[in-house]
Write a protein that holds these residues in place. Structure first.
Motif, PDB file in Angstrom:
ATOM      1  N   GLN A   1       0.849  -1.191   0.000  1.00  0.00           N
ATOM      2  CA  GLN A   1       0.000   0.000   0.000  1.00  0.00           C
ATOM      3  C   GLN A   1       0.887   1.244   0.000  1.00  0.00           C
ATOM      4  N   VAL A   2       0.433   2.247  -0.732  1.00  0.00           N
ATOM      5  CA  VAL A   2       1.176   3.500  -0.849  1.00  0.00           C
ATOM      6  C   VAL A   2       0.478   4.551   0.006  1.00  0.00           C
ATOM      7  N   GLN A   3       1.259   5.310   0.743  1.00  0.00           N
ATOM      8  CA  GLN A   3       0.719   6.414   1.542  1.00  0.00           C
ATOM      9  C   GLN A   3       1.347   7.723   1.076  1.00  0.00           C
ATOM     10  N   LEU A   4       0.504   8.739   0.989  1.00  0.00           N
ATOM     11  CA  LEU A   4       0.952  10.086   0.659  1.00  0.00           C
ATOM     12  C   LEU A   4       0.561  11.006   1.806  1.00  0.00           C
ATOM     13  N   VAL A   5       1.502  11.791   2.257  1.00  0.00           N
ATOM     14  CA  VAL A   5       1.224  12.715   3.349  1.00  0.00           C
ATOM     15  C   VAL A   5       1.615  14.112   2.916  1.00  0.00           C
ATOM     16  N   GLU A   6       0.617  14.993   2.845  1.00  0.00           N
ATOM     17  CA  GLU A   6       0.875  16.381   2.494  1.00  0.00           C
ATOM     18  C   GLU A   6       1.088  17.201   3.750  1.00  0.00           C
ATOM     19  N   CYS A  22       4.770  16.718  -0.310  1.00  0.00           N
ATOM     20  CA  CYS A  22       4.031  15.467  -0.454  1.00  0.00           C
ATOM     21  C   CYS A  22       5.038  14.335  -0.321  1.00  0.00           C
ATOM     22  N   ALA A  23       4.984  13.641   0.793  1.00  0.00           N
ATOM     23  CA  ALA A  23       5.925  12.554   1.047  1.00  0.00           C
ATOM     24  C   ALA A  23       5.253  11.218   0.782  1.00  0.00           C
ATOM     25  N   TYR A 112      -2.948   7.162  -6.364  1.00  0.00           N
ATOM     26  CA  TYR A 112      -3.012   7.296  -4.906  1.00  0.00           C
ATOM     27  C   TYR A 112      -3.140   8.779  -4.554  1.00  0.00           C
ATOM     28  N   TRP A 113      -4.005   9.064  -3.586  1.00  0.00           N
ATOM     29  CA  TRP A 113      -4.247  10.440  -3.160  1.00  0.00           C
ATOM     30  C   TRP A 113      -3.844  10.630  -1.707  1.00  0.00           C
TER      31      TRP A 113
END
Length: 123
Positions: A1-6, A22-23, A112-113
């Motif tokens: 699973q991919v996670q994006l954290v702004e 955006c990491a 992914y968002w």
């Protein structure tokens, strides 16, 4: 699973600047492109800026000359430098990662968002 954290959003006066980050983390096979989008109340989400795996960038006409998208591959992070901010830039800003890889010659695409970060430009 991919996670994006702004991160990096906030309240700024007109003419001010902010830098959004955006990491990305998780099992990313191959990044095709990363984009910054925004959605203001009552409006559709729109593309603000994008950067491809080859480093090609594109911008919405409304932000050209004011916003700059960049990336740090070592940190798996994409940035959006926003200068000369205007009240109409107020919105929730989202990061989207477009993944593209091939399995037995067939393309597999995943988007992914992130959760979004609020930017408010007001005096």
């Amino acid at each position: 699973q991919v996670q994006l954290v702004e991160s990096g959003g906030g309240l700024v006066q007109p003419g001010g600047s902010l830098r959004l980050s955006c990491a990305a983390s998780g099992n990313i096979f191959s990044i095709d492109a990363v984009g910054w989008y925004r959605q203001a109340p009552g409006k559709q989400r729109e593309l603000v800026a994008g950067i491809t795996s080859g480093g090609i960038t594109n911008y919405a006409d409304s932000v050209k000359g004011r916003f700059t998208i960049s990336r740090d591959n070592a940190k798996n992070t994409v940035y959006l430098q926003m200068n000369s901010l205007k009240p109409e830039d107020t919105a929730v800003y989202y990061c989207k990662l477009e993944e593209l890889y091939y399995v037995l010659g067939s393309p597999i695409r995943n988007d992914y968002w992130g959760q979004g970060t609020q930017v408010t430009v007001s005096s």
